[in-house]
Design an enzyme around this catalytic site. Structure first.
Site, PDB file in Angstrom:
ATOM      1  N   ALA A 153      40.221  45.450  40.500  1.00  0.00           N
ATOM      2  CA  ALA A 153      39.127  44.679  39.901  1.00  0.00           C
ATOM      3  C   ALA A 153      38.401  43.856  40.956  1.00  0.00           C
ATOM      4  O   ALA A 153      37.163  43.745  40.937  1.00  0.00           O
ATOM      5  CB  ALA A 153      39.667  43.764  38.797  1.00  0.00           C
ATOM      6  N   TYR A 154      39.148  43.293  41.891  1.00  0.00           N
ATOM      7  CA  TYR A 154      38.560  42.479  42.947  1.00  0.00           C
ATOM      8  C   TYR A 154      37.704  43.327  43.881  1.00  0.00           C
ATOM      9  O   TYR A 154      36.547  42.994  44.169  1.00  0.00           O
ATOM     10  CB  TYR A 154      39.673  41.781  43.729  1.00  0.00           C
ATOM     11  CG  TYR A 154      39.203  40.919  44.870  1.00  0.00           C
ATOM     12  CD1 TYR A 154      38.509  39.737  44.641  1.00  0.00           C
ATOM     13  CD2 TYR A 154      39.465  41.276  46.193  1.00  0.00           C
ATOM     14  CE1 TYR A 154      38.075  38.934  45.696  1.00  0.00           C
ATOM     15  CE2 TYR A 154      39.046  40.480  47.252  1.00  0.00           C
ATOM     16  CZ  TYR A 154      38.354  39.313  46.997  1.00  0.00           C
ATOM     17  OH  TYR A 154      37.936  38.530  48.040  1.00  0.00           O
ATOM     18  N   ALA A 155      38.255  44.449  44.355  1.00  0.00           N
ATOM     19  CA  ALA A 155      37.510  45.322  45.252  1.00  0.00           C
ATOM     20  C   ALA A 155      36.274  45.887  44.559  1.00  0.00           C
ATOM     21  O   ALA A 155      35.211  46.028  45.177  1.00  0.00           O
ATOM     22  CB  ALA A 155      38.406  46.451  45.751  1.00  0.00           C
TER      23      ALA A 155
END
Length: 245
Positions: A153-155
């Site tokens: 989700a962060y990437a």
């Protein structure tokens, strides 16, 4: 182009970690700094006090980066206090980690709201406000290339930041404003250390040829380059990760 005391910068997420190091580094270059914070005015005031004690100029302002009204107020405050805005560094972000299969969608939405919408809101205001000769600097991550499990989700959010930033660089043709992305590797901040056992930290630190984690000051050096002398670097993603793949 020199960094004179008349140059000003907004640094979002500047009350801690990389954002704080960036604020302190740019203040050392002679810039007047607006120290943005999301929820902790006391830590932001510590940054302001440190900059002021070192002979610099700084003020703090709070607000949710994804809230367009709060950020419009922040930009108005910076313009009123400093007389204009030359540089915007958008270092605010969150990094909850979980495998794609198990991450709850409420957490996913929160990551995208802060990292994607927040970057868009701040970039939009910066595109309207930054003076000629200035710079807009957003933050991605080397994980977009390293593909580490649990960072999905962060990437994903940072991939969106890169796309937005590189398009904005082309949209500002003729404005004499550079727009770039800094993509740090693993950096020794509370955000990075949270929830990681020591063996995981050691393994990550040893993955690059320099065999250490980055420091916030390492990232601040790259940011200062883009904020000041790097007038011929535009529309780029600068991986600042000690040589990680």
């Amino acid at each position: 182009m020199s960094n004179s005391p008349s140059r000003s910068v907004i640094v979002t997420g500047a009350s801690g970690g990389i954002g704080r190091a960036v604020a302190e580094r740019l203040a050392a270059d002679g810039m007047s700094v607006l120290v943005h914070y999301a929820g902790n005015p006391a830590t932001a005031e510590e940054v302001v006090a440190g900059i002021t004690a070192s002979g610099g100029t700084a003020t703090s302002f709070g607000g949710d980066v994804a809230d367009e009204t709060a950020m419009a107020n922040l930009f108005e405050h910076a313009t009123t206090i400093f007389g204009g805005i030359d540089v915007v560094v958008n270092a605010a972000g969150i990094m909850p980690l979980a495998p794609v299969a198990t991450m709850d969608l409420e957490t996913f939405d929160r990551v995208q709201r802060t990292n994607v919408r927040g970057t868009f809101v701040v970039s939009q205001l910066a595109a309207r406000s930054v003076r000629a000769g200035g710079a807009i600097i957003n933050f991605s991550t080397s994980v977009t290339r390293l593909q580490l499990p649990t960072y999905g989700a962060y990437a994903m959010s940072k991939g969106a930041v890169e796309a937005l930033t590189l398009i904005l660089a082309r949209e500002l043709r003729g404005k004499d404003v550079t727009v770039n992305v800094v993509a740090p590797g693993p950096t020794a901040t509370p955000l990075f250390f949270e929830g990681k056992p020591q063996e995981v930290i050691d393994r990550i630190a040893g993955a690059n040829p320099m065999e250490r984690l980055g420091t916030p000051q390492d990232i601040a050096e790259t940011t200062a380059f883009l904020a000041g002398p790097a007038r011929w670097v535009n529309g780029q993603v600068i991986y600042t990760n000690g040589g990680a793949a």
